[in-house]
Design a protein around this motif. Structure first.
Motif, mmCIF file in Angstrom:
data_model
loop_
_atom_site.group_PDB
_atom_site.id
_atom_site.type_symbol
_atom_site.label_atom_id
_atom_site.label_comp_id
_atom_site.label_asym_id
_atom_site.label_seq_id
_atom_site.Cartn_x
_atom_site.Cartn_y
_atom_site.Cartn_z
ATOM 1 N N GLU A 140 0.860 -1.185 0.000
ATOM 2 C CA GLU A 140 0.000 0.000 0.000
ATOM 3 C C GLU A 140 0.895 1.234 0.000
ATOM 4 O O GLU A 140 1.925 1.259 0.667
ATOM 5 N N ALA A 141 0.480 2.236 -0.759
ATOM 6 C CA ALA A 141 1.283 3.457 -0.796
ATOM 7 C C ALA A 141 0.385 4.654 -1.025
ATOM 8 O O ALA A 141 -0.548 4.616 -1.839
ATOM 9 N N THR A 142 0.660 5.700 -0.267
ATOM 10 C CA THR A 142 -0.057 6.941 -0.489
ATOM 11 C C THR A 142 0.914 8.080 -0.168
ATOM 12 O O THR A 142 2.051 7.830 0.226
ATOM 13 N N GLY A 143 0.477 9.303 -0.387
ATOM 14 C CA GLY A 143 1.438 10.371 -0.151
ATOM 15 C C GLY A 143 0.866 11.734 -0.448
ATOM 16 O O GLY A 143 -0.364 11.936 -0.402
ATOM 17 N N TYR A 144 1.743 12.645 -0.776
ATOM 18 C CA TYR A 144 1.364 14.052 -0.886
ATOM 19 C C TYR A 144 2.313 14.751 -1.854
ATOM 20 O O TYR A 144 3.534 14.573 -1.785
ATOM 21 N N CYS A 145 1.737 15.520 -2.760
ATOM 22 C CA CYS A 145 2.541 16.289 -3.709
ATOM 23 C C CYS A 145 2.428 17.758 -3.350
ATOM 24 O O CYS A 145 1.334 18.317 -3.401
ATOM 25 N N HIS A 146 3.513 18.367 -3.013
ATOM 26 C CA HIS A 146 3.459 19.756 -2.627
ATOM 27 C C HIS A 146 3.892 20.661 -3.788
ATOM 28 O O HIS A 146 3.139 21.488 -4.276
ATOM 29 N N LEU A 147 5.085 20.441 -4.254
ATOM 30 C CA LEU A 147 5.646 21.318 -5.281
ATOM 31 C C LEU A 147 5.048 21.075 -6.646
ATOM 32 O O LEU A 147 4.717 22.001 -7.381
ATOM 33 N N ASN A 148 4.932 19.807 -6.982
ATOM 34 C CA ASN A 148 4.601 19.423 -8.348
ATOM 35 C C ASN A 148 3.564 18.313 -8.284
ATOM 36 O O ASN A 148 3.762 17.334 -7.559
ATOM 37 N N ARG A 149 2.490 18.462 -9.008
ATOM 38 C CA ARG A 149 1.384 17.478 -9.002
ATOM 39 C C ARG A 149 1.854 16.044 -9.228
ATOM 40 O O ARG A 149 1.194 15.095 -8.825
ATOM 41 N N ASN A 150 2.996 15.876 -9.909
ATOM 42 C CA ASN A 150 3.397 14.530 -10.305
ATOM 43 C C ASN A 150 4.578 13.966 -9.523
ATOM 44 O O ASN A 150 5.014 12.853 -9.783
ATOM 45 N N ILE A 151 5.109 14.769 -8.619
ATOM 46 C CA ILE A 151 6.283 14.305 -7.876
ATOM 47 C C ILE A 151 5.995 14.365 -6.374
ATOM 48 O O ILE A 151 6.086 15.427 -5.771
ATOM 49 N N PRO A 152 5.615 13.237 -5.789
ATOM 50 C CA PRO A 152 5.334 13.251 -4.346
ATOM 51 C C PRO A 152 6.554 13.660 -3.524
ATOM 52 O O PRO A 152 7.673 13.205 -3.784
ATOM 53 N N ASP A 153 6.291 14.538 -2.559
ATOM 54 C CA ASP A 153 7.326 14.948 -1.607
ATOM 55 C C ASP A 153 7.237 14.143 -0.322
ATOM 56 O O ASP A 153 8.151 14.158 0.507
ATOM 57 N N ILE A 154 6.083 13.541 -0.103
ATOM 58 C CA ILE A 154 5.855 12.721 1.089
ATOM 59 C C ILE A 154 5.243 11.409 0.604
ATOM 60 O O ILE A 154 4.304 11.440 -0.200
ATOM 61 N N VAL A 155 5.786 10.280 1.080
ATOM 62 C CA VAL A 155 5.219 8.981 0.714
ATOM 63 C C VAL A 155 5.152 8.092 1.950
ATOM 64 O O VAL A 155 6.097 8.043 2.738
ATOM 65 N N TYR A 156 4.001 7.435 2.107
ATOM 66 C CA TYR A 156 3.819 6.437 3.154
ATOM 67 C C TYR A 156 3.656 5.087 2.476
ATOM 68 O O TYR A 156 2.745 4.909 1.658
ATOM 69 N N LEU A 157 4.538 4.151 2.795
ATOM 70 C CA LEU A 157 4.543 2.849 2.132
ATOM 71 C C LEU A 157 4.394 1.755 3.179
ATOM 72 O O LEU A 157 5.086 1.781 4.199
ATOM 73 N N THR A 158 3.468 0.831 2.933
ATOM 74 C CA THR A 158 3.289 -0.297 3.852
ATOM 75 C C THR A 158 3.427 -1.600 3.086
ATOM 76 O O THR A 158 2.803 -1.765 2.029
#
Lengths: 340, 340, 340, 340
Positions: free
Chosen positions: C187-205
């Motif tokens: 499972e993986a989710t996250g957050y893109c701050h700077l650029n819609r396509n490049i996550p700056d934060i990722v949570y991986l399980t």
């Protein structure tokens, strides 16, 4: 059931009352406290306890078996002497009294009347000191070389003691527990900020006969509270950080080894850095152990680990340190006046 | 372009060479080093540098404009005197030399020949000390009351210096930078573990004319490295923990305020605990700043912040402290013999 | 002596060059770097090394035995394939490549031409991971239950990778080393701050077949750098804090024990808190171990612990995690648009 | 004076009783507790309080104005409904109840009978959260980007809740206080160690409409207790470490700035690292504030900051997270069975 009177209900008094109440051997028969408002509150919470204004009066109550003295240090001697002479067991907050002569008189009196005289060197019943004592006695650190204590914080102004008498008894009672050695030199200096006669910062150094040094850095003027006590041994070293919730004690498998370098006939030290081990520390309340110990010593079930002689050893260092501190600070003040 | 000879290539020498190389004003014309293997390595990496065995010989090279002395402390004086008398600028690793008399002679000589004599009090160019200096000079802490330094670690055995001469110059140069005050009292004591004549632990206390105390706790026998320097002011207090990567400096908006309590005509201190502020510290290499400063002072672009007079002030404290230390340790040793 | 070409001289390239130079088995025959100024500097310091602009050209040099690929991730595959097909051994910076298909092709090619394909999973050669590996393999922690990693800092913008591909390979290579288990859920989710396509934060399980879970919290947006990796076992738990200079690894003698409570036929867990042990960690440079391992594997003296198959296992997780991440972030974006 | 009945005297009950007693507006008229020994102790300390075995009976006492429900979560709904329907004000320990439907019913009922329904989101009254709220509302951090919480420890086995319901309400109530935003995505996964149906580890991710992500890492299986809550804003970032006695809150003047790089028409982020500021935090007891707030809301002097609607918002996340958690864990379990 021992009937005890608690004299003084400031910082230490309420704690000692609570611990006497939790212990099955004591009944808190009386409490003495100067402040009327506090007396009223005690009476509300403890309707069966006699509440008096005058500590000296509480000592005279005939149905009292023991007293716990939590009044200002200057009053310890007179109250303890009166209590002992009336046949009561005595538990005194540290320090025992203010002079070596007083301590001697109390010890002699207690022996004469056959009553227990105990100084509350609370730290000896903390899980940390009990663990350190066990580690040191087992020889795990090797021969002790030094003690280095830093005990600093923003201090409470106490009119009857200075920073030395407030903070040093803790470390002195611990050191006295850990090594059985004679002091051959005491040095003390410091700094008076608020009041010319009451040092807020004191540096105390003790030299022991068997090649041990102890240094205490004490201050009421530190923005950060520090409780750091290091012990250096030939084999291992130990740091006790009383404010570290996770690792109060760390034992460093570090040491100094000596290699004779043949061609030069000199000895080369080699510093060894190794694993660190942090034993689990029991989290019981130390004062509960003190109260239990008081009961056991009275009943003859245990030998005292903080009797009048132990209290005297601490007072002796304090008294001599105070003299050196006074002499140093006077000399500094004189030189400052010369310059001005 | 200044042609510099670097004397000694042990701990400090390679760093000073690297920084001379990075600085546009210097050319490393010569290096002197006793150990043949190290000389071979220097020659490999720096083919255009003259590599000599004897530092004294390097000082005589006529095309050299300046020397950096990174040899053992006992050799500083002779090498610096020879270099100055040959008209070379001199940068000496701390401490400048081993006696007040030597320091005076070097200062006089440098003035006579019109050359720069500089002691590398490196810490003055760290981001932390530059920030502290700025905070103190701006009066942010209020009037300074105390300095309290703990500088301990497992130490390297150094045959020509003890723990005092190794560790104290850092703090002494910083204190000398921060306050302009006269010392009216020096106390020193310590502990010799390995060698009767070389203290491994030293406690040094300085009293200044204007009601300031400084305490230095120095040790080569600590399992944990500590670099903690506290400054207490009437308004705020500052702690510099040089090993804290995130918050090297913390400024505590804590202090002691005085309230006159009318009914008793006594002054009651009130301890104020407030916010903590941790300024960002520049992470530049301090030695690069020293080398730049050396170039600027030689060129007359800057006044020196670590000239011979500053070096002398540090040596003066070291020499007097050593006398007190010797006297104390002899007295303790005598008392131990009496007991044995 | 193996002649090696180092492709790319950004962050990792200089380190790998330095370690090849320190290792007796390699000669740095060529370096490729796009930036002219950097090439000039390399030429100055390494006069006998060929310095090229184009990495692809360096791969064609006939006298080269091996290449180290330190170029952007998207170029890894083409350069490694070309190098292998020309009979050169290949060391690739992590991650090996960008797809499972590419990884398979490289593995097959390396086997066909009989050359070494190695991914630089540097962490496997750190003192910390070597100690952890030893502790886990010895069964000291008991059966592993979970891995929990926090790897956050203010990140460098990297145009060709996101936070997942930048940070996850470290932990994934360590986990892959520590347990030999099959993944049954990602499972993986996250957050893109700077650029819609490049996550700056990722949570991986990751869920493993034998009842193990691994969670990775990765961020380029944390003001504080954290490198915390916890391993929970049935017997003990371990925390590796890579930024703790004194105690990188702590082993907690803590665990969960089960007691069958008879009257209710339920199992009651009992949390045990015990001693903490912090083993000494070797401080060698990990990359020196990688370079040594590369030489030994080429020479047939060691079996590879980070060959193409290991690299593939990491790429497989990254590719699948990226798909889940993309799907999740697209769904979230769609729901946001619906609301707006 | 409001007469209150406290239902349940386990962990939270005694604290709530103590705080009702200290507050001048309440009289603790009744306490209900299942365990006979505990009831006896309550009776001894509070002779004027009615002590009952059955919480449901306490709710029916006619002279009671309010109830505080500190019983297991599954009983909250029935007790709160009964109390409200009898016209009593209700303070419920978090979480309010176990389903969205229950929460709606309680809200409706409270409005209908005109009584206060309050959920004890205690954290909102801690000094730390009050300071954070003030900082965030003042815009000091800039637009919020993320919340990242780690709330782990060795957990107490609780038969009626799992790790999610035990630990998440704290962070969820804080996040709900800090931002007024709608959730557009919830992801949850975890790990069951002791019991197939009770997760000991849960990872929860919330996506909000206005580009905010929140991640909660919760565990009952961590050897070290961690209470770390980070907030990332466009201007500054904040870390709240609830176990740090000196610096509970640190505000980092760090951020991400964007520079348009003209030649490539791309935006380059620039990470700014700056000063750190740690505000002083009030050390009052949070629950005292809750009790005061309860009294004020009942009296109409304050608007509630933790009414039924706030409680519902937390329950809504918990219920949806639980569904996703169940679905994920079932899928993982199925895949494990397939492999076995």
């Amino acid at each position: 059931m021992l009937r005890v009177a608690v004299l003084g209900y400031g910082y230490w008094g309420p704690k000692v009352v609570r611990n006497f109440l939790s212990n099955g051997c004591f009944q808190v028969a009386a409490v003495a406290e100067r402040r009327a408002a506090v007396r009223a509150e005690i009476a509300r919470h403890h309707p069966r306890t006699i509440v008096l204004e005058d500590a000296a009066e509480a000592v005279t109550l005939t149905h009292i078996d023991a007293v716990a003295i939590a009044t200002p240090v200057v009053t310890h001697f007179a109250l303890a002497r009166e209590a002992l002479s009336r046949g009561k067991h005595v538990l005194v907050e540290k320090p025992l009294c203010t002079t070596i002569a007083e301590a001697h008189e109390l010890i002699t009196l207690a022996e004469k009347v056959g009553r227990v005289l105990m100084v509350d060197h609370t730290f000896l019943f903390t899980g940390a000191v009990q663990k350190i004592d066990q580690v040191v006695k087992a020889g795990e650190l090797g021969k002790i070389c030094y003690f280095d204590s830093m005990r600093v914080n923003l201090g409470l102004f106490q009119p009857d003691v200075n920073c030395l008498w407030d903070l040093a008894p803790h470390d002195l009672s611990v050191i006295d527990r850990l090594i059985d050695d004679e002091i051959v030199g005491i040095e003390a200096t410091g700094y008076c900020h608020l009041n010319r006669n009451i040092p807020d910062i004191v540096y105390l150094t003790l030299h022991f006969a068997h090649d041990v040094v102890a240094h205490l850095n004490m201050s009421w003027m530190s923005p950060v509270k520090v409780r750091r006590f290091a012990i250096g041994g030939k084999e291992k070293m130990l740091i006790w950080d009383d404010l570290d919730q996770e690792q109060k004690i760390r034992i460093y498998n570090s040491g100094i080894e000596y290699h004779r370098q043949d061609e030069k006939a000199v000895i080369i030290p080699d510093y060894r850095v190794g694993d660190i081990y942090s034993p689990r520390i029991s989290r019981h309340e130390a004062l509960a152990g003190v109260v239990e110990h008081f009961a056991n010593v009275i009943a003859g079930r245990e030998a005292s680990i903080m009797d009048g002689h132990r209290g005297l050893r601490v007072v002796r260092v304090l008294e001599e340190a105070q003299q050196r501190l006074d002499r140093n600070l006077r000399a500094i003040a004189a030189r400052r006046r010369t310059l001005a």
